[in-house]
Scaffold this motif. Sequence first.
Motif, PDB file in Angstrom:
ATOM      1  N   PRO A 102       0.839  -1.209   0.000  1.00 26.78           N
ATOM      2  CA  PRO A 102       0.000   0.000   0.000  1.00 26.78           C
ATOM      3  C   PRO A 102       0.871   1.256   0.000  1.00 26.78           C
ATOM      4  CG  PRO A 102      -0.825  -1.591   1.596  1.00 26.78           C
ATOM      5  CD  PRO A 102       0.497  -2.120   1.121  1.00 26.78           C
ATOM      6  N   LEU A 103       0.407   2.290  -0.656  1.00 25.15           N
ATOM      7  CA  LEU A 103       1.172   3.531  -0.719  1.00 25.15           C
ATOM      8  C   LEU A 103       1.455   4.074   0.676  1.00 25.15           C
ATOM      9  CD1 LEU A 103      -0.460   5.541  -3.661  1.00 25.15           C
ATOM     10  CD2 LEU A 103       1.749   4.377  -3.632  1.00 25.15           C
ATOM     11  N   ASP A 104       2.661   4.558   0.866  1.00 24.67           N
ATOM     12  CA  ASP A 104       3.074   5.148   2.135  1.00 24.67           C
ATOM     13  C   ASP A 104       3.744   6.479   1.841  1.00 24.67           C
ATOM     14  OD1 ASP A 104       4.046   5.855   4.593  1.00 24.67           O
ATOM     15  OD2 ASP A 104       5.487   4.206   4.765  1.00 24.67           O
ATOM     16  N   ALA A 105       3.005   7.565   2.028  1.00 25.16           N
ATOM     17  CA  ALA A 105       3.539   8.894   1.715  1.00 25.16           C
ATOM     18  C   ALA A 105       4.651   9.312   2.666  1.00 25.16           C
ATOM     19  CB  ALA A 105       2.415   9.930   1.760  1.00 25.16           C
ATOM     20  N   GLY A 106       4.812   8.590   3.757  1.00 23.44           N
ATOM     21  CA  GLY A 106       5.868   8.924   4.707  1.00 23.44           C
ATOM     22  C   GLY A 106       7.176   8.220   4.427  1.00 23.44           C
ATOM     23  N   ARG A 107       7.200   7.318   3.435  1.00 23.93           N
ATOM     24  CA  ARG A 107       8.431   6.595   3.122  1.00 23.93           C
ATOM     25  C   ARG A 107       9.437   7.547   2.485  1.00 23.93           C
ATOM     26  NH1 ARG A 107       9.055   1.353  -0.921  1.00 23.93           N
ATOM     27  NH2 ARG A 107      11.290   1.029  -0.537  1.00 23.93           N
ATOM     28  N   ARG A 108      10.681   7.456   2.923  1.00 22.87           N
ATOM     29  CA  ARG A 108      11.703   8.382   2.441  1.00 22.87           C
ATOM     30  C   ARG A 108      12.927   7.681   1.856  1.00 22.87           C
ATOM     31  NH1 ARG A 108       8.133  11.176   2.465  1.00 22.87           N
ATOM     32  NH2 ARG A 108       7.725  13.113   3.593  1.00 22.87           N
ATOM     33  N   ASP A 109      12.910   6.366   1.783  1.00 20.68           N
ATOM     34  CA  ASP A 109      14.117   5.659   1.372  1.00 20.68           C
ATOM     35  C   ASP A 109      14.087   5.206  -0.078  1.00 20.68           C
ATOM     36  OD1 ASP A 109      12.151   3.751   1.618  1.00 20.68           O
ATOM     37  OD2 ASP A 109      13.416   2.288   2.646  1.00 20.68           O
ATOM     38  N   PHE A 110      13.130   5.706  -0.875  1.00 21.31           N
ATOM     39  CA  PHE A 110      12.974   5.177  -2.219  1.00 21.31           C
ATOM     40  C   PHE A 110      13.773   5.918  -3.272  1.00 21.31           C
ATOM     41  CE2 PHE A 110       9.368   8.031  -1.420  1.00 21.31           C
ATOM     42  CZ  PHE A 110       9.528   8.946  -2.437  1.00 21.31           C
ATOM     43  N   GLY A 111      14.404   7.001  -2.931  1.00 15.67           N
ATOM     44  CA  GLY A 111      15.178   7.715  -3.937  1.00 15.67           C
ATOM     45  C   GLY A 111      15.559   9.101  -3.476  1.00 15.67           C
ATOM     46  N   THR A 112      16.055   9.877  -4.412  1.00 18.58           N
ATOM     47  CA  THR A 112      16.579  11.199  -4.082  1.00 18.58           C
ATOM     48  C   THR A 112      15.789  12.329  -4.733  1.00 18.58           C
ATOM     49  OG1 THR A 112      18.113  11.074  -5.950  1.00 18.58           O
ATOM     50  CG2 THR A 112      18.904  10.255  -3.833  1.00 18.58           C
ATOM     51  N   ALA A 139      -5.808  13.767  -8.834  1.00 21.62           N
ATOM     52  CA  ALA A 139      -6.269  13.113 -10.057  1.00 21.62           C
ATOM     53  C   ALA A 139      -5.412  11.898 -10.378  1.00 21.62           C
ATOM     54  CB  ALA A 139      -6.246  14.104 -11.213  1.00 21.62           C
ATOM     55  N   ARG A 140      -4.122  12.016 -10.196  1.00 24.43           N
ATOM     56  CA  ARG A 140      -3.224  10.884 -10.446  1.00 24.43           C
ATOM     57  C   ARG A 140      -3.540   9.718  -9.501  1.00 24.43           C
ATOM     58  NH1 ARG A 140      -0.118   7.304 -13.197  1.00 24.43           N
ATOM     59  NH2 ARG A 140       1.766   6.718 -12.064  1.00 24.43           N
ATOM     60  N   LEU A 141      -3.729  10.011  -8.234  1.00 23.42           N
ATOM     61  CA  LEU A 141      -4.014   8.967  -7.249  1.00 23.42           C
ATOM     62  C   LEU A 141      -5.368   8.310  -7.505  1.00 23.42           C
ATOM     63  CD1 LEU A 141      -2.593  10.825  -4.145  1.00 23.42           C
ATOM     64  CD2 LEU A 141      -1.727   8.681  -5.084  1.00 23.42           C
ATOM     65  N   ALA A 142      -6.362   9.095  -7.913  1.00 21.73           N
ATOM     66  CA  ALA A 142      -7.671   8.527  -8.218  1.00 21.73           C
ATOM     67  C   ALA A 142      -7.581   7.545  -9.375  1.00 21.73           C
ATOM     68  CB  ALA A 142      -8.660   9.643  -8.549  1.00 21.73           C
ATOM     69  N   ASP A 143      -6.632   7.771 -10.266  1.00 23.46           N
ATOM     70  CA  ASP A 143      -6.484   6.926 -11.442  1.00 23.46           C
ATOM     71  C   ASP A 143      -5.755   5.617 -11.124  1.00 23.46           C
ATOM     72  OD1 ASP A 143      -6.561   6.236 -14.217  1.00 23.46           O
ATOM     73  OD2 ASP A 143      -4.510   6.937 -14.421  1.00 23.46           O
ATOM     74  N   VAL A 144      -4.658   5.689 -10.336  1.00 22.11           N
ATOM     75  CA  VAL A 144      -3.821   4.490 -10.147  1.00 22.11           C
ATOM     76  C   VAL A 144      -3.969   3.855  -8.776  1.00 22.11           C
ATOM     77  CG1 VAL A 144      -2.116   5.269 -11.813  1.00 22.11           C
ATOM     78  CG2 VAL A 144      -1.820   5.872  -9.405  1.00 22.11           C
ATOM     79  N   ALA A 145      -4.497   4.587  -7.790  1.00 23.74           N
ATOM     80  CA  ALA A 145      -4.645   4.036  -6.440  1.00 23.74           C
ATOM     81  C   ALA A 145      -5.936   4.563  -5.818  1.00 23.74           C
ATOM     82  CB  ALA A 145      -3.437   4.417  -5.571  1.00 23.74           C
ATOM     83  N   PRO A 146      -7.086   4.181  -6.386  1.00 29.30           N
ATOM     84  CA  PRO A 146      -8.360   4.748  -5.923  1.00 29.30           C
ATOM     85  C   PRO A 146      -8.675   4.449  -4.463  1.00 29.30           C
ATOM     86  CG  PRO A 146      -8.714   2.901  -7.433  1.00 29.30           C
ATOM     87  CD  PRO A 146      -7.264   3.246  -7.509  1.00 29.30           C
ATOM     88  N   ALA A 147      -8.087   3.411  -3.910  1.00 29.67           N
ATOM     89  CA  ALA A 147      -8.359   3.076  -2.505  1.00 29.67           C
ATOM     90  C   ALA A 147      -7.490   3.879  -1.536  1.00 29.67           C
ATOM     91  CB  ALA A 147      -8.137   1.578  -2.269  1.00 29.67           C
TER      92      ALA A 147
END
Length: 453
Positions: free
Chosen positions: A223-233, A333-341
């Motif tokens: 599940p998406l985690d907007a608090g994650r910070r280790d995925f890139g720069t 709009a982007r989130l509604a398209d790819v992660a509606p939940a």
Amino acid sequence: MVLKRLPGKKGTIMARQREQYGRFYEEDFGLSGLGGKLCSGKRPRPTPPAVLELAAEAVRDEEDHQLGRDVRLLLESPVPDEVISVVWPAVTGGNFDPGDHGIGARDWLRMVAEVSRVDVPDKTEAQQPGLPEGELRACVLAEIRSAEPALRSTLPLPRVVSTLRQIVDEADADLGFRLFLRVLKAYAVPVDQGQYDRLLSIGDRLAYPLAAVFEGLAVRWRPLDAGRRDFGTRFGLPFLAAMFHGGWDAWRYEGSGTPREHVGRLAHGDRGLGPGTQAAVLLQDVRRLAGSALSDDAVTALWRTAAHRWNAAEAFDADGRAWLREIAEVCTARLADVAPAYVPALPTLRSDLTEAVLREVRDIGPALDRSVTHHCRSAATEGIASVLEETVRSVDPDLGFRFLLHLLASYDVAVSETQYARYQEIGARFGFHEEYVAEQVSANTAHANDRAD
């Protein structure tokens, strides 16, 4: 193949001197790259002459010199013909098998070798330190074992797992890894995100282009985690500001696009990440800043200074909070398209790091203010360090710290060794990717004149 002796527990380990593939390729390459081109179900099943022409084009037009090397690695290896014969149907999703045309495994490899014979340019300057073959082999074999149940339940080819192992063991672990990835992609074998992260790590150690690993993989994302910070720069509002640097045409792609479309490029920029990751993180930053006690003037000054738009005539971001609402609309709009939940939720503030970040802002603030004033001499940017300090205190120390690093980099503020070390420590505590701080400020580090604490 260039070999290098490396110290090991039992004397020496033989290792290949590997190239930094990412400097020469933007996507999959070599034998696995050719397999990917043959995987498409939209074209008729290819004939041997058509495959040879594709191979020749890859070498001639795309300068894929690795194809010839890969073929020769297999051709000259002790891997039996009956094992090699499994490779082609496996990496092409069953679309091509030279055996169906009466061509033996090594005879076919010789035919491909003929069309991929090129004078390879000297790339020694691009080579990275040798990676121990034994260590790489163990990592790749571990991932094949991890995926074995899914491979056996998905693939109609019973010998694929043993074939991949034998290529890794007896031919080359690098080639075996790329063929393993191509098989996963060809048959849409599900990969959980834990394994996906490990595959990315192996690809990173081998200096692959990112797309060579992630493109085409069927990843079961967490599940998406907007608090994650280790995925890139490159993420969030400070990075969006960096994308707006320069004049209007300087940040346009192909000379066209509106500000909202430019925001969309970041919101859709999930290369190698779970769909919606960039939009979720950017939306979190925007909601933090827009809903804060920071004044409208301060919000506008922070954005425009970070984006180098101090005196810009275009009015789209003249009101910072109105501009933040536009950014939020694109992300939503982007989130509604790819992660509606997905339901946006602000994670807990890292208030335990507020004082640490404030100390760094106060420490380098005067130098930052001088540099910004030197660049633009605009009253709107006077005292940007105080705006940054208020951002840390009343908005979010995480966001404030990322803005600090971005501003130091974009305004060429010299950073001492001791300051840099503290930034690295703070970044680690926030959970940032290990390269985040280095990518922002390492080029501005003042090595010779380290200031005392």
